[in-house]
Design an enzyme around this catalytic site. Structure first.
Site, PDB file in Angstrom:
ATOM      1  N   THR A   1       0.532   3.565   1.828  1.00 26.87           N
ATOM      2  CA  THR A   1       0.688   4.085   3.166  1.00 26.87           C
ATOM      3  C   THR A   1       1.901   3.807   3.780  1.00 26.87           C
ATOM      4  O   THR A   1       2.382   4.434   4.806  1.00 26.87           O
ATOM      5  CB  THR A   1      -0.546   3.308   4.007  1.00 26.87           C
TER       6      THR A   1
ATOM      7  N   LYS B   1       2.419  -3.633   6.363  1.00 27.23           N
ATOM      8  CA  LYS B   1       2.742  -3.986   5.046  1.00 27.23           C
ATOM      9  C   LYS B   1       4.230  -3.703   4.590  1.00 27.23           C
ATOM     10  O   LYS B   1       4.728  -4.399   4.001  1.00 27.23           O
ATOM     11  CB  LYS B   1       2.165  -2.772   4.088  1.00 27.23           C
TER      12      LYS B   1
ATOM     13  N   PHE C   1      -2.291   2.665  -4.684  1.00 26.17           N
ATOM     14  CA  PHE C   1      -2.718   3.867  -4.228  1.00 26.17           C
ATOM     15  C   PHE C   1      -4.121   3.692  -3.654  1.00 26.17           C
ATOM     16  O   PHE C   1      -4.397   2.958  -2.911  1.00 26.17           O
ATOM     17  CB  PHE C   1      -2.459   5.040  -5.314  1.00 26.17           C
TER      18      PHE C   1
ATOM     19  N   SER D   1       0.871  -1.242   0.064  1.00 30.17           N
ATOM     20  CA  SER D   1       0.197  -0.043  -0.087  1.00 30.17           C
ATOM     21  C   SER D   1       0.676   1.270   0.080  1.00 30.17           C
ATOM     22  O   SER D   1       1.990   1.151   0.642  1.00 30.17           O
ATOM     23  CB  SER D   1      -0.798  -0.108   1.109  1.00 30.17           C
TER      24      SER D   1
ATOM     25  N   TYR E   1      -1.126  -0.891  10.732  1.00 30.67           N
ATOM     26  CA  TYR E   1      -1.635  -1.482   9.454  1.00 30.67           C
ATOM     27  C   TYR E   1      -0.377  -1.194   8.321  1.00 30.67           C
ATOM     28  O   TYR E   1       0.066  -2.209   7.922  1.00 30.67           O
ATOM     29  CB  TYR E   1      -2.918  -0.899   8.883  1.00 30.67           C
TER      30      TYR E   1
END
Ligand code: NAD
Ligand code: UD1
Length: 335
Positions: free
Chosen positions: A126, A152, A175, A124, A148
């Protein structure tokens, strides 16, 4: 290729299965249905007019994994299974580390035991944390700001260590995935209240929720609302197949952004959805959501060049396919 898809009954997994089967690959799914739908799998089979194996099981359960590997003997894995709610990951971090990190390790152990050497992993954007510059390229420093995002990044690092001696691993940093299959037969159907913008707007449009709350209109963007790179789920699905296509014994570990390179603000997305359905949608502006950044936009150049993949669908394609799905299936898969 025979591809085992973990989390295939979920949103992105189901769309990827349609593309995989349509392209002539064989697929088999392992999913514990904690946020997925068996009905999605039957619709995938109808859409692709192909058969699809399925084991209801958990990636943390080695017996379930062994059953899937023995029945199907996969040549590659696409690994979607995991938990994805940022707020929940702050409340209950250990479940996230157990499912996303320990579950991925269990999967890699099963791959080694069954001599399966290729994996594409759902990472991600993120992992970048707060952008230091835009657009974000793969060289941008990584610094996740919640559990989270940490999970990843940890899995990316584990894959980097694992991918040698003929093993290859590709992490795709998505994204903001949006939209639905053009048929309107499969789409996003979260079990709980949607966390993300697009499914929330869709539920306002169908009358399930009264009003969209816009989380802050005082950001340094065109109209003050948050800007994101919305990638159509069908384009995203195709990126997985492109990634499988370039993986070979010498490939090792690679990471790619999957985005369009274009930013869209909350107000722009809401207006686009309103245009699709022919009426303006109600909103109210509330405080910023903690942890949100002003803008997040990808540089998709590496994927464009190396995977020969690029996004082809527009924000309008995303809103119209989302509405097609939502209006044909007001209760989602109807659980
Ligand atoms: P989703 O929840 O719709 O799909 C995940 C699937 O995994 C579900 O079908 C769920 O039942 C299954 N699952 C969860 N835990 C499992 C376990 N322990 N064992 C077996 N199956 C399990 O989510 P999605 O949006 O399709 O996301 C797929 C992947 O992409 C996730 O790893 C997510 O973190 C990642 N991702 C998603 C987004 C997004 O905005 N949707 C963005 C970036 C990355
Ligand atoms: C969220 C996750 C991120 C994940 C990404 C894609 C958080 C803090 N981050 O990011 O880890 O990778 O989804 O799944 O949850 N918005 C509203 N009202 C809403 C919902 C959202 O105004 O009801 C705004 C947000 O402030 C943001 C934009 O819409 O500006 C997009 O939000 P969202 O869809 O949740 O995605 P991200 O914030 O990018």
């Amino acid at each position: 290729m025979r591809v085992l898809v973990t989390g295939g009954a979920g949103y992105i997994g189901s769309h990827t299965l349609v593309e995989l089967l349509t392209e002539g690959h064989e697929a088999f799914v392992i999913d514990n249905l904690s946020n997925g739908h068996e009905k999605a799998l039957s619709r995938v089979k109808q859409l692709a007019n192909k058969d699809l194996g399925f084991v209801k099981g958990d990636i943390r359960d080695r017996d379930a994994l062994d059953q899937a590997f023995s029945e199907f003997n996969p040549e590659a894995i696409i690994h979607f299974a995991g938990l994805k709610a940022v707020g929940e990951s702050v409340e209950q971090p250990l479940i996230y580390y157990e499912t996303n990190v320990a579950g991925s390790v269990e999967l890699l152990k099963a791959m080694d035991a069954h001599d399966c050497k290729k994996i594409v992993f759902s990472s991600s954007a993120t992992v970048y944390g707060t952008p230091q510059y835009l657009p974000l390229d793969e060289e941008h420093p990584v610094s996740p700001v919640n559990p989270y995002g940490q999970t990843k990044l940890m899995v990316e690092n584990i894959l980097k260590d694992w991918a040698h001696d003929g093993r290859s691993a590709t992490a795709l940093r998505y994204f903001n995935p949006v939209g639905a299959h053009v048929s309107g037969r499969i789409g996003e159907d979260p079990h709980d209240i949607p966390n993300n913008l697009m499914p929330y707007i869709a539920q306002v449009a169908i009358g399930k929720r009264e009003v969209l709350q816009i989380f802050g209109d005082d950001y340094e963007t065109r109209d003050g609302t948050g800007e994101r790179d919305y990638i159509h789920v069908t384009d995203l699905a195709k990126a997985h197949i492109a990634a499988l296509g370039v993986m070979n014994e010498a490939a090792g570990f690679a990471v790619y952004n999957v985005g369009t390179g274009q930013g869209t603000t909350v107000k722009e997305l809401l207006a686009a959805y309103g245009k699709t359905i022919g009426r303006e949608l109600p909103f109210e502006t509330v405080q910023r959501r903690s942890g949100d950044v002003a803008s997040s936009v990808a540089s998709p150049q590496k994927a464009n060049e190396t995977l020969n993949w690029s996004a082809t669908l527009s924000v309008h394609d995303a809103t119209s396919s989302s509405w097609n799905w939502q209006s044909q299936n007001p209760d989602g898969y109807g659980q």
